[in-house]
Design a protein around this motif. Sequence first.
Motif, PDB file in Angstrom:
ATOM      1  N   LEU A  58       0.843  -1.209   0.000  1.00  0.00           N
ATOM      2  CA  LEU A  58       0.000   0.000   0.000  1.00  0.00           C
ATOM      3  C   LEU A  58       0.875   1.256   0.000  1.00  0.00           C
ATOM      4  O   LEU A  58       0.603   2.219  -0.728  1.00  0.00           O
ATOM      5  CB  LEU A  58      -0.928  -0.005   1.225  1.00  0.00           C
ATOM      6  N   ALA A  59       1.941   1.225   0.790  1.00  0.00           N
ATOM      7  CA  ALA A  59       2.841   2.386   0.872  1.00  0.00           C
ATOM      8  C   ALA A  59       3.488   2.663  -0.484  1.00  0.00           C
ATOM      9  O   ALA A  59       3.617   3.814  -0.907  1.00  0.00           O
ATOM     10  CB  ALA A  59       3.907   2.146   1.936  1.00  0.00           C
ATOM     11  N   ALA A  60       3.875   1.593  -1.170  1.00  0.00           N
ATOM     12  CA  ALA A  60       4.540   1.755  -2.468  1.00  0.00           C
ATOM     13  C   ALA A  60       3.595   2.406  -3.480  1.00  0.00           C
ATOM     14  O   ALA A  60       4.027   3.167  -4.345  1.00  0.00           O
ATOM     15  CB  ALA A  60       5.008   0.391  -2.979  1.00  0.00           C
ATOM     16  N   ASP A  61       2.290   2.139  -3.331  1.00  0.00           N
ATOM     17  CA  ASP A  61       1.302   2.698  -4.259  1.00  0.00           C
ATOM     18  C   ASP A  61       0.821   4.086  -3.840  1.00  0.00           C
ATOM     19  O   ASP A  61      -0.129   4.604  -4.421  1.00  0.00           O
ATOM     20  CB  ASP A  61       0.064   1.776  -4.314  1.00  0.00           C
ATOM     21  N   SER A  62       1.412   4.644  -2.798  1.00  0.00           N
ATOM     22  CA  SER A  62       0.917   5.922  -2.263  1.00  0.00           C
ATOM     23  C   SER A  62       1.998   6.996  -2.398  1.00  0.00           C
ATOM     24  O   SER A  62       3.180   6.693  -2.564  1.00  0.00           O
ATOM     25  CB  SER A  62       0.548   5.775  -0.785  1.00  0.00           C
ATOM     26  N   ASP A  63       1.572   8.269  -2.276  1.00  0.00           N
ATOM     27  CA  ASP A  63       2.566   9.357  -2.303  1.00  0.00           C
ATOM     28  C   ASP A  63       3.381   9.362  -1.021  1.00  0.00           C
ATOM     29  O   ASP A  63       4.548   9.720  -1.015  1.00  0.00           O
ATOM     30  CB  ASP A  63       1.862  10.718  -2.428  1.00  0.00           C
ATOM     31  N   LEU A  64       2.729   9.030   0.060  1.00  0.00           N
ATOM     32  CA  LEU A  64       3.446   8.957   1.333  1.00  0.00           C
ATOM     33  C   LEU A  64       2.705   8.050   2.291  1.00  0.00           C
ATOM     34  O   LEU A  64       1.513   7.765   2.105  1.00  0.00           O
ATOM     35  CB  LEU A  64       3.652  10.353   1.945  1.00  0.00           C
ATOM     36  N   ALA A  65       3.428   7.607   3.315  1.00  0.00           N
ATOM     37  CA  ALA A  65       2.837   6.689   4.286  1.00  0.00           C
ATOM     38  C   ALA A  65       2.963   7.284   5.688  1.00  0.00           C
ATOM     39  O   ALA A  65       4.000   7.873   6.025  1.00  0.00           O
ATOM     40  CB  ALA A  65       3.549   5.340   4.234  1.00  0.00           C
ATOM     41  N   ILE A  66       1.904   7.146   6.453  1.00  0.00           N
ATOM     42  CA  ILE A  66       1.964   7.548   7.868  1.00  0.00           C
ATOM     43  C   ILE A  66       1.741   6.275   8.686  1.00  0.00           C
ATOM     44  O   ILE A  66       0.650   5.681   8.642  1.00  0.00           O
ATOM     45  CB  ILE A  66       0.891   8.603   8.215  1.00  0.00           C
ATOM     46  N   VAL A  67       2.788   5.846   9.379  1.00  0.00           N
ATOM     47  CA  VAL A  67       2.689   4.604  10.152  1.00  0.00           C
ATOM     48  C   VAL A  67       2.506   4.950  11.623  1.00  0.00           C
ATOM     49  O   VAL A  67       3.289   5.719  12.192  1.00  0.00           O
ATOM     50  CB  VAL A  67       3.966   3.743  10.020  1.00  0.00           C
ATOM     51  N   PHE A  68       1.509   4.368  12.234  1.00  0.00           N
ATOM     52  CA  PHE A  68       1.289   4.546  13.674  1.00  0.00           C
ATOM     53  C   PHE A  68       1.836   3.321  14.400  1.00  0.00           C
ATOM     54  O   PHE A  68       1.433   2.197  14.103  1.00  0.00           O
ATOM     55  CB  PHE A  68      -0.202   4.724  13.971  1.00  0.00           C
ATOM     56  N   VAL A  69       2.753   3.560  15.334  1.00  0.00           N
ATOM     57  CA  VAL A  69       3.245   2.458  16.158  1.00  0.00           C
ATOM     58  C   VAL A  69       2.949   2.776  17.620  1.00  0.00           C
ATOM     59  O   VAL A  69       3.073   3.919  18.057  1.00  0.00           O
ATOM     60  CB  VAL A  69       4.765   2.215  15.955  1.00  0.00           C
ATOM     61  N   ASN A  70       2.545   1.743  18.341  1.00  0.00           N
ATOM     62  CA  ASN A  70       2.099   1.957  19.719  1.00  0.00           C
ATOM     63  C   ASN A  70       2.901   1.114  20.684  1.00  0.00           C
ATOM     64  O   ASN A  70       3.158  -0.061  20.430  1.00  0.00           O
ATOM     65  CB  ASN A  70       0.636   1.539  19.869  1.00  0.00           C
ATOM     66  N   GLN A  71       3.249   1.723  21.797  1.00  0.00           N
ATOM     67  CA  GLN A  71       3.747   0.908  22.892  1.00  0.00           C
ATOM     68  C   GLN A  71       2.903   1.189  24.117  1.00  0.00           C
ATOM     69  O   GLN A  71       2.974   2.277  24.697  1.00  0.00           O
ATOM     70  CB  GLN A  71       5.215   1.173  23.208  1.00  0.00           C
ATOM     71  N   TRP A  72       2.109   0.187  24.497  1.00  0.00           N
ATOM     72  CA  TRP A  72       1.293   0.370  25.689  1.00  0.00           C
ATOM     73  C   TRP A  72       2.169   0.172  26.921  1.00  0.00           C
ATOM     74  O   TRP A  72       2.983  -0.759  26.969  1.00  0.00           O
ATOM     75  CB  TRP A  72       0.160  -0.657  25.697  1.00  0.00           C
ATOM     76  N   THR A  73       2.036   1.047  27.896  1.00  0.00           N
ATOM     77  CA  THR A  73       2.687   0.856  29.193  1.00  0.00           C
ATOM     78  C   THR A  73       1.631   1.079  30.262  1.00  0.00           C
ATOM     79  O   THR A  73       0.574   1.650  29.984  1.00  0.00           O
ATOM     80  CB  THR A  73       3.861   1.841  29.420  1.00  0.00           C
TER      81      THR A  73
END
Length: 754
Positions: free
Chosen positions: A478-493
Amino acid sequence: MNNRKMRAFMSTLMLATAMTMAPLNAAGNPVVAATATLARPWMDTSLSAEARTDLLLREMTVDEKKTLVYGYFGSPFKERNYAPPAGVRMGSAGYIPGIERLGIPAQWQTDAGLGVATQRDSTEPMRERTSLPAGIATVATWNPALARQGGAMIGKEARLSGFNVMLAGGVNLVREPRNGRNFEYGAEDPLLAGIMVGAQISGIQSNNIISTIKHYALNAQETGRFVLSANIDEAGARMSDLLAFEIAMERSNPGSVMCAYNRYNGDYACENDFLLNKVLKGDWGYKGYVMSDWGAVHSTAKAANNGLDQESGYIFDKEMFFGADLLGKALADGSVPMARLDDMNRRILRALFDHGVMDNPVAVEDHKIDYAAHAKITRADAEEGIVLLKNQGGLLPLAAGASKIAVIGGYADKGVMSGGGSSTVFGRGGNPVPGLGPKNFPGPIVFHANPPLAAIQARAGGNVAFDTGTDPTAAAKLAADSDLAIVFVNQWTGEAMDFALTLPDNQDALVAAVAKANKRTIVVVQSGGPVFMPWLKEVGAVLAAWYPGSAGGEAIARVIYGEVDASGRLPVTFPASLDQLPRPKLDGEGLPDGTKFDVSYGEGAAVGYKWFDQKGYKPLFAFGYGLSYTRFAYKDLKASVGTDGTLTLSGSVTNIGERAGKAVPQLYVGPATGGWEAPKRLAGWQKLELASGASSRFTVPVDARLLATFDVAKNEWVVKPGRYKVWLGASATDLPVTTEVTLKGGRFSAVKAN
Ligand code: BGC
């Protein structure tokens, strides 16, 4: 005539008498209040809190005095078959019954620093309330006015939810980046922590309720929190963790202090003569009361005599140490003097008077909460707390309008994450991602229903696709087919646990795969503190969004699209590796539950950036660091010493970029020839909004304790005479402007003048 009617009749009679014989005050008005309250003279608001307390205390029986020092958990506790007493606000942290005869209200206690929390075993529906961003996010704003405003907002929700004691004000220093509660605290520096948390507490208390500062003291990790002994030399503690409490308390006068679970140099914090009697009530002259953490009491006489004033949360302690029986026995055999019971009550009552609790009763009036207004407050806090860590080639801010965007991972389609444990606020609209994390406390993982995806879609012209991120290959496609990618990464504490600094659930591999497919990858990290970023070099931009609270999705989008500047700055050092920490291995890890152990804080006051400075380590990101969408230049640094010896620093900052933005010029100081725990300490800062091309001067008086070391033998702060270096710049490792100043030196007592 029944009792109530008789009382009403009496007070009408007294008021009538007062009207006829009332003396006139200086303004020529009759002094009615004093006489109208003859039946309850302590309700005379013209008297001081002390005088009112004395009057009330005189009326109290011993049984009544015992009532006020013993609290109950305010929620069912299934494992122990516990049901809270009538009168609690159901699902709350605690309750101390009132004394109707004397007009003493119940103390209804609610967690905590992010908003009105609800305990998980509540038999009633969760209270859905506004959540501020994590404490660490608020501190990352470096904006005390925002911290105060957020405090005032959650304090108001507490009051309108029927609570008059808010267990907020976590000011423990971030000594251990793996601590599961760092998200509730927020800074590794005592000045920053003290000022920001102090501002929050004073905001909370502006609602005529009490706020509790906590967890006193050195509760720096959750692993083994009930048993560990935090061992530290006194001078080191005075110049770090204790100083954070001291500064916050000076600025906010909290009604209560919560003593911590852990031991401190051997003795439990809630029966620690040094912490409670010597430092808090002695040197600092604290007049409020010490309440225990829930399950932190281990004795009757020792705790009472060493300074504990109120045992909290029956059913958590092993015995009812301050309950009527044990306390009664101790009073009878003299192991707890009656004067001590009086002192406990005096402190509690004084706080109730001092903070307006007696005069402004709380009631459940939650229909009055203005959630729309509160959403704006939490959003403002969140967006100033988001830290832009990387922005290669000005990838951010994005221009609004059509571009093909891939939003990936982190449940960004559903909401934003929050931290776990007693402080968790259940947001409006419920938890949009149920079923994640531990089934029992401190779980489950709670999200706030304010999805970043929707906020991004609203700005991107609709050309946005979402991928859950569970399959890195699909996400990369999906990222390759897009102008840009916004990735959300979570660390629960969360509370009661500590956490590795590595992102869980293969998220590092996800980011790496997406970044490989599209260089224009923006990573949004939601975490409770520092995390490692093995993919940092591969991505275009990184934002630390912490846990951004009820309006977090909007706040993230507003920063990404540059509707506001990126103006958060790190309140903690992000280490590059565990080897850089004073304790690469977490003490107590792997020990059987309940095994006592020591944690030796041999670094003393060299916490965070001070430790890194001292060792010459290069962190992943330094304390104070954070990019803006514009650029700032610093100059005109001056250090001057006033006739009273006060060091004042001044400087100027200019916005040399094209856009308006917010600068956080930071000032550090250190002795030219060494002799402190570290080369330099934060001495002050400002948060300044500047139009493109605009300059601003700023002046910061330096707290003398920040120029001193602590002389334990004399109980004094000592400023050594000599040359001192002063730095001005953008972070602990980016300080382009320096000067020097000579200080005459001197000593001053640790004991506060009253
Ligand atoms: C936490 C406190 C909290 C209390 C009441 C304890 O487990 O350490 O911070 O205020 O519970 O819920």
